[in-house]
Design a protein around this motif. Structure first.
Motif, PDB file in Angstrom:
ATOM      1  N   LEU A  64       0.818  -1.210   0.000  1.00 58.83           N
ATOM      2  CA  LEU A  64       0.000   0.000   0.000  1.00 58.83           C
ATOM      3  C   LEU A  64       0.856   1.266   0.000  1.00 58.83           C
ATOM      4  CD1 LEU A  64      -2.811  -0.985   2.545  1.00 58.83           C
ATOM      5  CD2 LEU A  64      -2.974  -0.896   0.062  1.00 58.83           C
ATOM      6  N   PHE A  65       1.979   1.214   0.699  1.00 61.46           N
ATOM      7  CA  PHE A  65       2.799   2.414   0.837  1.00 61.46           C
ATOM      8  C   PHE A  65       3.791   2.609  -0.308  1.00 61.46           C
ATOM      9  CE2 PHE A  65       1.775   1.858   5.462  1.00 61.46           C
ATOM     10  CZ  PHE A  65       1.082   3.055   5.607  1.00 61.46           C
ATOM     11  N   PHE A  66       4.253   1.515  -0.910  1.00 56.63           N
ATOM     12  CA  PHE A  66       5.350   1.621  -1.869  1.00 56.63           C
ATOM     13  C   PHE A  66       5.001   1.179  -3.289  1.00 56.63           C
ATOM     14  CE2 PHE A  66       7.410   0.819   2.311  1.00 56.63           C
ATOM     15  CZ  PHE A  66       8.002   2.069   2.458  1.00 56.63           C
ATOM     16  N   ASP A  67       3.777   0.743  -3.528  1.00 56.21           N
ATOM     17  CA  ASP A  67       3.392   0.327  -4.877  1.00 56.21           C
ATOM     18  C   ASP A  67       2.116   1.073  -5.264  1.00 56.21           C
ATOM     19  OD1 ASP A  67       4.085  -2.427  -6.738  1.00 56.21           O
ATOM     20  OD2 ASP A  67       2.208  -1.379  -7.089  1.00 56.21           O
ATOM     21  N   GLN A  68       2.273   2.091  -6.098  1.00 61.34           N
ATOM     22  CA  GLN A  68       1.148   2.961  -6.432  1.00 61.34           C
ATOM     23  C   GLN A  68       0.049   2.226  -7.197  1.00 61.34           C
ATOM     24  OE1 GLN A  68       4.351   3.767  -6.946  1.00 61.34           O
ATOM     25  NE2 GLN A  68       4.623   5.386  -5.409  1.00 61.34           N
ATOM     26  N   MET A  69       0.431   1.279  -8.047  1.00 59.34           N
ATOM     27  CA  MET A  69      -0.574   0.568  -8.826  1.00 59.34           C
ATOM     28  C   MET A  69      -1.462  -0.279  -7.915  1.00 59.34           C
ATOM     29  SD  MET A  69      -0.106  -1.679 -12.300  1.00 59.34           S
ATOM     30  CE  MET A  69       1.097  -2.810 -11.603  1.00 59.34           C
ATOM     31  N   ALA A  70      -0.852  -0.995  -6.991  1.00 56.21           N
ATOM     32  CA  ALA A  70      -1.632  -1.791  -6.044  1.00 56.21           C
ATOM     33  C   ALA A  70      -2.500  -0.891  -5.174  1.00 56.21           C
ATOM     34  CB  ALA A  70      -0.701  -2.635  -5.177  1.00 56.21           C
TER      35      ALA A  70
END
Length: 276
Positions: A64-70
């Protein structure tokens, strides 16, 4: 009860598909035949149970914090589920106050959403054929982004249904019209969820469980919070304003599947979590 039945069916009939575990089982069988040199990478990992549990707890939040697509896909599906749960407060307001339905009739007003979901499910063979056709054209290899085609349809159905519902909640409009308007909303829910879930599982292997956990955490949060402000929002904004606001929010996130289907491969290549 239904969850138990599903779990039993999965345990009995769904084969193991996790590649590292399949390799581990194969290596174990080879060692039983005397080939002691075969060991799977999974067997060479030295990690305590406590560490594995710790990783399982924080990895979904890393996504959630480091993967914008997810993150955006999780917010999109969470918003849709939040609105679905909010409708449990909104429909009694719309059909109870505006159309003077009693409790039993108000319950039947949810048939539109249910019919929409059934219609969405009935289209699954079409999506399966599309996937198989794409696989045949690419020697059996299919990019995870193909799963987002269904999401593109859902991205249109959800806001379209909500806008239609919003502007047909006036007292002078027959009660059947907003119920019919909820049909594309119900179908869109199925398309959004199925597309998002299958994409996360295929795009974020071998941490698919963490990807789904992050999505589940986001969806559960929205589903818990949205009903809390539903009545206040409908009292202050009215049935048209409140429903149109929700439709507008889904419209803002509607481009997500269209964008990610085109640049998803590039984003996955840059991600430290996604499958390349």
């Amino acid at each position: 009860m239904w969850t138990f039945v599903e779990l039993a069916l999965v345990f009995l009939f769904v084969p193991e598909t996790y590649p590292p575990l399949l390799v581990k089982k194969k290596a174990n069988k080879l060692r039983q035949t005397g080939e002691s040199r075969y060991w799977a990478p999974l067997e060479r990992q030295v990690s305590s149970m406590a560490r594995k549990i710790l990783i399982s707890c924080y990895r979904p939040f890393q996504l959630l914090f480091f993967d914008q697509m997810a993150l955006l896909l999780d917010i999109w599906s969470a918003l849709v589920l939040g609105i679905l749960y909010l409708s449990f407060q909104a429909f009694p307001f719309i059909f109870g106050r505006v159309h003077h339905f009693n409790t039993q009739s108000t319950g039947l007003s949810f048939l539109g959403i249910g019919i929409g979901m059934l219609l969405g499910i009935s289209t699954q063979p079409i999506w399966n054929r599309l996937y198989k056709r794409t696989a045949a054209k690419n020697n059996g290899k299919v990019a995870p982004e193909v799963r987002l085609v269904m999401g593109e349809v859902g991205a249109i159905c959800v806001p379209a249904g909500l806008f239609w519902l919003a502007f047909t909640t006036y007292p002078g409009v027959p009660w059947i019209v907003p119920i019919i308007a909820s049909v594309p909303f119900g179908a869109g829910i199925y398309f959004v969820f199925t597309s998002t879930f299958t994409y996360l599982v295929t795009a974020y292997r071998p941490i698919a469980a963490s990807a789904m956990a992050s999505n589940s955490a986001m969806r559960s949060t929205f589903a818990a919070v949205f009903p809390l402000f539903a009545r206040v929002m409908y009292v202050r904004l009215g049935t048209v304003g409140a429903t149109a606001l929700l439709a507008g929010l889904t419209a803002l996130l509607a481009p997500c599947p269209f964008i990610f289907r085109r640049i998803g491969a590039r984003l996955r290549h840059k991600s430290r979590f996604a499958q390349q």
